[in-house]
Design an enzyme around this catalytic site. Structure first.
Site, PDB file in Angstrom:
ATOM      1  N   ARG A 285       8.953  -1.658  -4.286  1.00  0.00           N
ATOM      2  CA  ARG A 285       8.806  -3.105  -4.462  1.00  0.00           C
ATOM      3  C   ARG A 285      10.125  -3.754  -4.840  1.00  0.00           C
ATOM      4  O   ARG A 285      10.674  -4.540  -4.123  1.00  0.00           O
ATOM      5  CB  ARG A 285       7.770  -3.392  -5.562  1.00  0.00           C
ATOM      6  CG  ARG A 285       6.364  -3.329  -5.064  1.00  0.00           C
ATOM      7  CD  ARG A 285       5.413  -3.267  -6.195  1.00  0.00           C
ATOM      8  NE  ARG A 285       5.590  -2.025  -6.929  1.00  0.00           N
ATOM      9  CZ  ARG A 285       4.738  -1.554  -7.810  1.00  0.00           C
ATOM     10  NH1 ARG A 285       3.662  -2.244  -8.111  1.00  0.00           N
ATOM     11  NH2 ARG A 285       4.953  -0.411  -8.415  1.00  0.00           N
TER      12      ARG A 285
ATOM     13  N   HIS B  29      -0.947  -1.837  -1.724  1.00  0.00           N
ATOM     14  CA  HIS B  29      -1.174  -0.438  -1.324  1.00  0.00           C
ATOM     15  C   HIS B  29      -1.669  -0.364   0.127  1.00  0.00           C
ATOM     16  O   HIS B  29      -1.221   0.463   0.911  1.00  0.00           O
ATOM     17  CB  HIS B  29      -2.246   0.219  -2.200  1.00  0.00           C
ATOM     18  CG  HIS B  29      -1.893   0.353  -3.654  1.00  0.00           C
ATOM     19  ND1 HIS B  29      -2.699  -0.097  -4.668  1.00  0.00           N
ATOM     20  CD2 HIS B  29      -0.812   0.913  -4.263  1.00  0.00           C
ATOM     21  CE1 HIS B  29      -2.148   0.186  -5.834  1.00  0.00           C
ATOM     22  NE2 HIS B  29      -0.998   0.785  -5.620  1.00  0.00           N
TER      23      HIS B  29
ATOM     24  N   SER C 122      -1.345  -3.022  -9.619  1.00  0.00           N
ATOM     25  CA  SER C 122      -2.713  -2.857 -10.137  1.00  0.00           C
ATOM     26  C   SER C 122      -2.800  -3.437 -11.554  1.00  0.00           C
ATOM     27  O   SER C 122      -3.808  -4.034 -11.928  1.00  0.00           O
ATOM     28  CB  SER C 122      -3.098  -1.376 -10.174  1.00  0.00           C
ATOM     29  OG  SER C 122      -3.028  -0.827  -8.890  1.00  0.00           O
TER      30      SER C 122
ATOM     31  N   LYS D  57      -3.130   9.520 -18.547  1.00  0.00           N
ATOM     32  CA  LYS D  57      -3.315   8.068 -18.399  1.00  0.00           C
ATOM     33  C   LYS D  57      -4.800   7.774 -18.586  1.00  0.00           C
ATOM     34  O   LYS D  57      -5.639   8.603 -18.287  1.00  0.00           O
ATOM     35  CB  LYS D  57      -2.919   7.618 -16.986  1.00  0.00           C
ATOM     36  CG  LYS D  57      -1.419   7.575 -16.742  1.00  0.00           C
ATOM     37  CD  LYS D  57      -1.156   6.882 -15.414  1.00  0.00           C
ATOM     38  CE  LYS D  57       0.317   6.906 -15.026  1.00  0.00           C
ATOM     39  NZ  LYS D  57       0.527   6.350 -13.671  1.00  0.00           N
TER      40      LYS D  57
HETATM   41  P1  ADP Z   1       1.802   5.058  -9.629  1.00  0.00           P
HETATM   42  O1  ADP Z   1       0.801   5.375 -10.695  1.00  0.00           O
HETATM   43  O2  ADP Z   1       2.406   6.242  -8.969  1.00  0.00           O
HETATM   44  O3  ADP Z   1       2.804   3.982  -9.999  1.00  0.00           O
HETATM   45  P2  ADP Z   1       0.496   3.110  -8.021  1.00  0.00           P
HETATM   46  O4  ADP Z   1      -0.936   3.229  -7.683  1.00  0.00           O
HETATM   47  O5  ADP Z   1       0.878   2.012  -8.948  1.00  0.00           O
HETATM   48  O6  ADP Z   1       0.919   4.509  -8.481  1.00  0.00           O
HETATM   49  O7  ADP Z   1       1.354   2.963  -6.688  1.00  0.00           O
HETATM   50  C1  ADP Z   1       1.358   3.943  -5.696  1.00  0.00           C
HETATM   51  C2  ADP Z   1       2.468   3.671  -4.724  1.00  0.00           C
HETATM   52  O8  ADP Z   1       2.270   2.395  -4.135  1.00  0.00           O
HETATM   53  C3  ADP Z   1       3.866   3.628  -5.332  1.00  0.00           C
HETATM   54  O9  ADP Z   1       4.757   4.160  -4.375  1.00  0.00           O
HETATM   55  C4  ADP Z   1       4.120   2.160  -5.511  1.00  0.00           C
HETATM   56  O10 ADP Z   1       5.507   1.859  -5.481  1.00  0.00           O
HETATM   57  C5  ADP Z   1       3.412   1.608  -4.287  1.00  0.00           C
HETATM   58  N1  ADP Z   1       3.004   0.222  -4.479  1.00  0.00           N
HETATM   59  C6  ADP Z   1       2.266  -0.287  -5.474  1.00  0.00           C
HETATM   60  N2  ADP Z   1       2.102  -1.627  -5.323  1.00  0.00           N
HETATM   61  C7  ADP Z   1       2.768  -1.967  -4.182  1.00  0.00           C
HETATM   62  C8  ADP Z   1       3.016  -3.190  -3.492  1.00  0.00           C
HETATM   63  N3  ADP Z   1       2.571  -4.347  -3.965  1.00  0.00           N
HETATM   64  N4  ADP Z   1       3.746  -3.140  -2.357  1.00  0.00           N
HETATM   65  C9  ADP Z   1       4.222  -1.958  -1.909  1.00  0.00           C
HETATM   66  N5  ADP Z   1       4.055  -0.778  -2.523  1.00  0.00           N
HETATM   67  C10 ADP Z   1       3.334  -0.772  -3.636  1.00  0.00           C
END
Ligand code: ADP
Length: 165
Positions: free
Chosen positions: A90, A17, A128, A41
């Protein structure tokens, strides 16, 4: 003035992130990290805790703001006067969902464009969920999350374990 929103759950924020936040903030005048407070969630961290961790790790980025939100992303974008949504991509598995979401949002509000940043290779596997799983089983998560986040996850897991004993 281009204001963009980078929305997500950030439960908790990872180096993946953070990479998107740093690269996104370099492209726009102001980047708002929108922390989704979704009752459907059950996150490990409350919205307030997720906001605080994000504030701690982005304190050095002067054009980044952390703001929690509920409900439709497009409503939040309009309220913030943002013209762009930034999402990270990703793998191909992210693509289908992201495409649907971006197209739906564009239908709802044609003024707001979605831009995708492809993940840096070193974080392509990182989520996460994986971080929390590794932490639950006592694995070292130092390469996945900043130090303050690592401490908070460990505290949370110890608290949960003591409740279940
Ligand atoms: P959500 O609940 O919307 O999936 P996340 O917190 O998991 O939210 O992710 C938020 C954003 O960050 C999304 O666009 C996700 O694709 C991106 N993201 C999460 N992990 C990574 C990573 N390792 N590299 C790049 N982008 C990421």
């Amino acid at each position: 003035m281009i204001r963009a929103i980078y929305p997500g759950s950030f439960d908790p924020v990872t180096y993946g992130h953070l990479d998107i936040i740093i690269r996104g903030a370099a492209l726009v005048d102001e980047l708002i990290v929108g922390v989704l407070n979704n009752n459907a969630k059950t996150p490990l961290f409350s919205a307030e805790e997720r906001v605080r961790m994000l504030e701690e790790v982005t304190g050095n980025l002067s054009n980044v703001k952390i703001i929690p939100f509920e409900g439709l992303l497009i409503d939040f974008a309009e309220k913030m006067d943002a013209v762009m949504v930034i999402r990270g991509l990703r793998a191909i598995t992210d693509f289908e969902n992201e495409l649907k979401m971006a197209q739906t949002n564009h239908k709802l509000s044609p003024k707001v464009e979605t831009a995708f940043l492809t993940t840096s290779l070193e974080y392509a596997y990182l989520s996460s969920t994986v971080v929390k799983e590794v932490a639950y089983f006592g694995g070292d998560i130092s390469q996945f999350v900043p130090e303050n986040v690592k401490c908070k996850i460990q505290e949370k897991i110890i608290k949960k374990e003591s409740v279940h004993q």
